[in-house]
Scaffold this motif. Structure first.
Motif, PDB file in Angstrom:
ATOM      1  N   HIS A  94       0.827  -1.205   0.000  1.00 41.12           N
ATOM      2  CA  HIS A  94       0.000   0.000   0.000  1.00 41.12           C
ATOM      3  C   HIS A  94       0.865   1.261   0.000  1.00 41.12           C
ATOM      4  CE1 HIS A  94      -3.643   2.264   0.565  1.00 41.12           C
ATOM      5  NE2 HIS A  94      -3.149   2.856   1.644  1.00 41.12           N
ATOM      6  N   ARG A  95       1.918   1.272   0.820  1.00 41.86           N
ATOM      7  CA  ARG A  95       2.818   2.429   0.840  1.00 41.86           C
ATOM      8  C   ARG A  95       3.527   2.607  -0.488  1.00 41.86           C
ATOM      9  NH1 ARG A  95       4.321   0.729   6.188  1.00 41.86           N
ATOM     10  NH2 ARG A  95       6.176  -0.229   5.282  1.00 41.86           N
ATOM     11  N   ALA A  96       3.972   1.513  -1.093  1.00 40.72           N
ATOM     12  CA  ALA A  96       4.672   1.597  -2.378  1.00 40.72           C
ATOM     13  C   ALA A  96       3.740   2.125  -3.469  1.00 40.72           C
ATOM     14  CB  ALA A  96       5.229   0.235  -2.768  1.00 40.72           C
ATOM     15  N   LEU A  97       2.489   1.657  -3.468  1.00 40.94           N
ATOM     16  CA  LEU A  97       1.541   2.133  -4.470  1.00 40.94           C
ATOM     17  C   LEU A  97       1.173   3.593  -4.245  1.00 40.94           C
ATOM     18  CD1 LEU A  97      -0.817  -0.943  -4.854  1.00 40.94           C
ATOM     19  CD2 LEU A  97       0.817  -0.056  -6.512  1.00 40.94           C
ATOM     20  N   GLU A  98       1.073   4.021  -2.997  1.00 40.63           N
ATOM     21  CA  GLU A  98       0.791   5.433  -2.724  1.00 40.63           C
ATOM     22  C   GLU A  98       1.905   6.335  -3.240  1.00 40.63           C
ATOM     23  OE1 GLU A  98       0.068   5.891   1.443  1.00 40.63           O
ATOM     24  OE2 GLU A  98      -2.087   5.579   1.208  1.00 40.63           O
ATOM     25  N   LYS A  99       3.147   5.902  -3.080  1.00 38.60           N
ATOM     26  CA  LYS A  99       4.279   6.691  -3.585  1.00 38.60           C
ATOM     27  C   LYS A  99       4.222   6.791  -5.110  1.00 38.60           C
ATOM     28  CE  LYS A  99       7.583   5.860   0.111  1.00 38.60           C
ATOM     29  NZ  LYS A  99       8.860   5.252   0.475  1.00 38.60           N
ATOM     30  N   LYS A 100       3.875   5.702  -5.766  1.00 38.58           N
ATOM     31  CA  LYS A 100       3.779   5.708  -7.217  1.00 38.58           C
ATOM     32  C   LYS A 100       2.663   6.633  -7.699  1.00 38.58           C
ATOM     33  CE  LYS A 100       6.743   3.048  -9.258  1.00 38.58           C
ATOM     34  NZ  LYS A 100       7.725   3.629 -10.136  1.00 38.58           N
ATOM     35  N   VAL A 101       1.528   6.578  -7.024  1.00 39.54           N
ATOM     36  CA  VAL A 101       0.394   7.411  -7.408  1.00 39.54           C
ATOM     37  C   VAL A 101       0.747   8.897  -7.200  1.00 39.54           C
ATOM     38  CG1 VAL A 101      -1.973   8.034  -6.783  1.00 39.54           C
ATOM     39  CG2 VAL A 101      -1.351   5.647  -7.073  1.00 39.54           C
ATOM     40  N   ASP A 102       1.435   9.197  -6.099  1.00 38.72           N
ATOM     41  CA  ASP A 102       1.824  10.572  -5.839  1.00 38.72           C
ATOM     42  C   ASP A 102       2.802  11.093  -6.881  1.00 38.72           C
ATOM     43  OD1 ASP A 102       0.197  10.664  -3.648  1.00 38.72           O
ATOM     44  OD2 ASP A 102       1.793  10.238  -2.192  1.00 38.72           O
ATOM     45  N   GLN A 103       3.624  10.221  -7.455  1.00 40.79           N
ATOM     46  CA  GLN A 103       4.569  10.632  -8.477  1.00 40.79           C
ATOM     47  C   GLN A 103       3.874  10.929  -9.805  1.00 40.79           C
ATOM     48  OE1 GLN A 103       7.508   7.589  -8.703  1.00 40.79           O
ATOM     49  NE2 GLN A 103       8.504   8.189  -6.783  1.00 40.79           N
ATOM     50  N   LEU A 104       2.731  10.316 -10.032  1.00 42.51           N
ATOM     51  CA  LEU A 104       2.003  10.540 -11.285  1.00 42.51           C
ATOM     52  C   LEU A 104       1.292  11.847 -11.181  1.00 42.51           C
ATOM     53  CD1 LEU A 104       0.497   7.023 -11.924  1.00 42.51           C
ATOM     54  CD2 LEU A 104       2.463   8.030 -13.014  1.00 42.51           C
TER      55      LEU A 104
END
Length: 104
Positions: A94-104
């Motif tokens: 969940h943390r890894a996906l949140e970081k990816k979404v924030d980068q987009l």
């Protein structure tokens, strides 16, 4: 089935190809089961979480092959999944996906 040797040859080849992943899944299952027992978890938690750890351990083994790691590393990753548990693995993903979404 004993009268068809090609079936046994196929089964042997399949097991040889998939044994590292099955071993990692089994290892994750057993380690998670003993972790839950050691920490005082309930029987329901053992029944629900241990198979999930085993399945994720199998998936992680095949995922390690995709990133270029050897098949022997899968047992290590499977045991880490069993040791950390499903809840921790879910939080990390969940943390890894949140970081990816924030980068987009």
């Amino acid at each position: 089935m004993p009268d068809k040797p090609e079936t046994w040859a196929w089964l042997s080849a399949w097991l040889q190809l998939n044994l590292p992943a099955l071993y990692a899944g089994g290892l994750a299952f057993v380690i998670s089961m003993w972790r839950i027992i050691y920490t005082g978890g309930k029987f329901r938690q053992i029944v629900m979480e241990s198979p999930l750890c085993g399945f994720v351990g199998v998936g992680v083994t095949y995922g390690a092959e995709f990133v270029g790691a050897s098949t022997g590393v899968g047992a290590f990753f499977g045991s880490v999944v069993g040791l950390l548990g499903i809840e921790t693995m879910r939080a990390v993903a969940h943390r890894a996906l949140e970081k990816k979404v924030d980068q987009l």
